[in-house]
Design an enzyme around this catalytic site. Structure first.
Site, mmCIF file in Angstrom:
data_model
loop_
_atom_site.group_PDB
_atom_site.id
_atom_site.type_symbol
_atom_site.label_atom_id
_atom_site.label_comp_id
_atom_site.label_asym_id
_atom_site.label_seq_id
_atom_site.Cartn_x
_atom_site.Cartn_y
_atom_site.Cartn_z
ATOM 1 N N ARG A 248 0.820 -1.213 0.000
ATOM 2 C CA ARG A 248 0.000 0.000 0.000
ATOM 3 C C ARG A 248 0.852 1.259 0.000
ATOM 4 O O ARG A 248 0.388 2.337 0.356
ATOM 5 C CB ARG A 248 -0.913 0.003 1.207
ATOM 6 C CG ARG A 248 -0.172 -0.176 2.519
ATOM 7 C CD ARG A 248 -1.051 0.195 3.650
ATOM 8 N NE ARG A 248 -0.474 -0.237 4.919
ATOM 9 C CZ ARG A 248 -1.043 -0.024 6.078
ATOM 10 N NH1 ARG A 248 -2.183 0.610 6.129
ATOM 11 N NH2 ARG A 248 -0.482 -0.442 7.184
ATOM 12 N N ASP B 86 11.456 -6.705 7.095
ATOM 13 C CA ASP B 86 10.946 -5.782 6.077
ATOM 14 C C ASP B 86 10.712 -4.398 6.659
ATOM 15 O O ASP B 86 10.418 -3.454 5.918
ATOM 16 C CB ASP B 86 9.639 -6.319 5.459
ATOM 17 C CG ASP B 86 8.583 -6.622 6.510
ATOM 18 O OD1 ASP B 86 8.882 -7.400 7.436
ATOM 19 O OD2 ASP B 86 7.469 -6.089 6.418
HETATM 20 P P1 AMP Z 1 3.628 -3.998 7.995
HETATM 21 O O1 AMP Z 1 3.306 -4.960 9.092
HETATM 22 O O2 AMP Z 1 2.813 -2.739 8.049
HETATM 23 O O3 AMP Z 1 5.079 -3.712 7.875
HETATM 24 O O4 AMP Z 1 3.164 -4.694 6.640
HETATM 25 C C1 AMP Z 1 3.645 -5.920 6.204
HETATM 26 C C2 AMP Z 1 3.328 -6.104 4.748
HETATM 27 O O5 AMP Z 1 1.921 -6.049 4.516
HETATM 28 C C3 AMP Z 1 3.940 -5.067 3.822
HETATM 29 O O6 AMP Z 1 4.298 -5.718 2.649
HETATM 30 C C4 AMP Z 1 2.802 -4.090 3.607
HETATM 31 O O7 AMP Z 1 2.932 -3.403 2.384
HETATM 32 C C5 AMP Z 1 1.613 -5.038 3.575
HETATM 33 N N1 AMP Z 1 0.363 -4.361 3.986
HETATM 34 C C6 AMP Z 1 0.026 -3.982 5.225
HETATM 35 N N2 AMP Z 1 -1.197 -3.418 5.235
HETATM 36 C C7 AMP Z 1 -1.657 -3.442 3.961
HETATM 37 C C8 AMP Z 1 -2.851 -3.008 3.311
HETATM 38 N N3 AMP Z 1 -3.850 -2.448 3.979
HETATM 39 N N4 AMP Z 1 -2.934 -3.196 1.982
HETATM 40 C C9 AMP Z 1 -1.942 -3.771 1.288
HETATM 41 N N5 AMP Z 1 -0.808 -4.209 1.836
HETATM 42 C C10 AMP Z 1 -0.648 -4.047 3.158
HETATM 43 MG MG MG Z 2 6.257 -2.697 6.699
#
Ligand code: AMP
Ligand code: MG
Length: 530
Positions: free
Chosen positions: A104, A271
């Site tokens: 996103r 990540d």
């Molecule tokens: P995060 O835990 O926020 O670091 O996210 C982990 C992964 O999930 C990353 O690849 C983000 O881009 C993806 N991600 C988290 N929330 C969303 C969302 N609402 N839509 C699309 N991808 C998401």
């Molecule tokens: Mg992330």
């Protein structure tokens, strides 16, 4: 917006995904996929950071224009932009998770500002990308406020971080099940424009290594060296260990900063680890209120507490080991990587000790005596619920004469610290004696330094913030914003510009968490991505 000079090096120099549809998929042999932000109904600017606007050479007038809002919500692309989502992987909660990528986040392009600094503009929540998996590509107002405010607060605290230019409501509703418990709600959608020299993560390298795409791995490493580590000279295999060593150093320094200010990232997956040692991806983060090394704001991690406050340095090292594994195929030798990992441990330890000495207003960390003093301090802080921020700030007010300590009661000694204790009834006579004893040994230690009181106080106040983005403060700003009142966002943004200063008319923001916030969702409990 004419001031923005684009130089889109990432897309120019690295391999692109040949497919251009916006379907969720595995992307092989490419560092990114071109994708455009999704058009939104009714964008509305909530806040912007003057400092970041300044970095980008954007005037206040530009930031207040409807053009700005359209551009930074993703509704209007400038000609020189080349929007894309990055491909990366990552270890989540200790397990390899395969391809993740910007699900996103959409990078609009890279700017070279008037100071010749390279800055990537990235919209978070601007719609789905090929990396979204089953998610919607969107972000809600509450998490966007948290990211916007905290990244700017960190800068002023002196903590390396990605920045936030703007916070814009989309005018659309987003469905979220805040605690994944079957109670979804419609919430206001928002987009934050993040700004950093690079958004490359440890996971950016891991994905190519895991897939055996060594040629792309090398391209990305060489690109990173050329672009973000130019001081190392032209990229050659001999430079790779030096580069890794530098990543170990900046990551160690970042951990020392987090431990100094009481920040808990909450989801230190690989990540979410910046190759530049920046704090990145503000999700279920939190600020320590009562000092508790086991505390994590992330409810998803409540069982394992992998990402608790006290674990952060060890997790950073674990993540660096994953990065070392990822780049090993380019180096083919274990020793230089092991050495760099070893240097992380040493650097972290040394810098943490110096940092703690500074927090205590000592001239320097003295081996032998200061280990004991600091270990006992950490025990004393855990003895009863003690607000970490207030404790260190108030400790600077201590003004006792080592020669007259026999004449002072524990109560009198502890008086300056009173406002740091959440539950005064926890202060039993035995606990007071223990705290009093620590204060006595601390005062003796100070007398050996003989730093004038005023100097010591100023030194301590320069590293012990008075104002941090307390969890409940962010939550009150969110509650108000969800009712349409954005005033507290600007108020906090301004407050947190001067975290080390006394701001007499804003004392209320320096107080300990009120009791109502102890178990309030959003303020003491958060979940991963929202
Ligand atoms: P995060 O835990 O926020 O670091 O996210 C982990 C992964 O999930 C990353 O690849 C983000 O881009 C993806 N991600 C988290 N929330 C969303 C969302 N609402 N839509 C699309 N991808 C998401
Ligand atoms: Mg992330």
């Amino acid at each position: 917006m004419g001031a923005l000079r684009f130089d889109n090096r990432f897309t120019r120099e690295l391999p692109a995904d040949p497919e251009t549809t916006n379907q969720p998929r595995q992307v092989f042999g490419a560092c990114y996929s071109r994708v455009k932000p999704t058009h939104v109904a009714a964008p509305q600017l909530v806040a912007y950071s003057k400092e970041v606007a300044n970095l980008l050479d954007l005037s206040d007038e530009t930031c207040a224009s409807s053009h700005f809002t359209k551009v930074f919500v993703g509704n209007r692309l400038l000609k020189a932009m080349d929007p894309f989502a990055m491909c990366y992987g990552g270890h989540q909660f200790g397990h390899w998770a395969g391809q993740l990528g910007d699900g996103r986040a959409i990078n609009l392009g890279e700017i070279i500002n008037q100071r010749s600094e390279r800055l990537v503009l990235q919209l978070k929540g601007a719609g789905p990308t090929p990396y979204r998996r089953s998610a919607d590509g969107l972000a809600v107002l509450r998490s966007s406020i948290r990211e916007f405010l905290c990244s700017e607060a960190m800068v002023h605290l002196g903590v390396p971080t990605t920045r936030a230019l703007s916070l814009i409501l989309t005018g659309e509703r987003v469905e979220r099940d805040m605690f994944y418990d079957g109670h979804p709600k419609l919430e206001p959608g928002a987009v934050v424009c993040r700004v950093a020299p690079s958004f490359i993560r440890f996971g950016s390298f891991e994905i190519f290594s895991a897939r055996g795409e060594t040629a792309v791995l090398k391209e990305l490493v060489d690109y990173t060296l050329r672009t973000d580590f130019p001081h190392l000279g032209p990229p050659t295999p001999e430079k790779y260990p030096l580069w890794f060593e530098e990543v170990c150093r900046t990551t160690a320094d970042l951990m020392v900063h987090w431990m100094r200010v009481g920040f808990v990232h909450g989801v230190m997956n690989t990540d979410n680890m910046s190759i530049l040692g920046l704090t990145i991806d503000y999700g279920p983060y939190g600020w320590l209120e009562d000092y508790d090394p086991d505390w994590t704001p992330n409810t998803t991690d409540a069982m394992g507490r992998r990402y608790s406050f006290g674990n952060q340095p060890q997790i950073a090292l674990w993540n660096l080991v994953q990065l070392a594994n990822a780049i090993y195929p380019l180096i083919g030798r274990i020793e230089p990587l092991d050495q760099a990992l070893e240097s992380f441990q040493q650097r972290y330890q040394k810098r943490w000790q110096n940092m703690m000495a500074q927090k205590l207003g000592l001239k320097s960390f003295e081996h032998g005596t200061d280990e004991i003093l600091i270990n006992e301090l950490l025990s004393v802080l855990s003895l009863v619920e003690t607000d970490m921020t207030i404790f260190f700030r108030r400790l600077a007010m201590l003004d006792a004469d080592a020669d007259k300590l026999n004449e002072i009661s524990d109560d009198a000694l502890m008086a300056p610290l009173e406002s740091a204790y959440y539950l005064p009834e926890q202060l039993t006579p035995e606990k007071k004696t223990r705290i009093g004893n620590w204060l006595r040994s601390y005062i003796h230690r100070l007398s050996r330094d003989a730093t004038p009181v005023k100097t010591r106080r100023d030194n301590m106040n320069a590293v012990n913030p008075k104002y941090v983005l307390r969890n409940y403060l962010a939550q009150v700003a969110i509650d108000k914003a969800e009712e349409g009142d954005f005033s507290m966002i600007d108020q906090l943004l301004d407050l947190l510009r001067y975290p080390y200063d006394e701001q007499p008319d804003r004392e209320n923001f320096a107080q300990k968490r009120p009791e109502w916030a102890r178990h309030r969702p959003g303020s003491s409990m958060l979940s991963c991505s929202s």
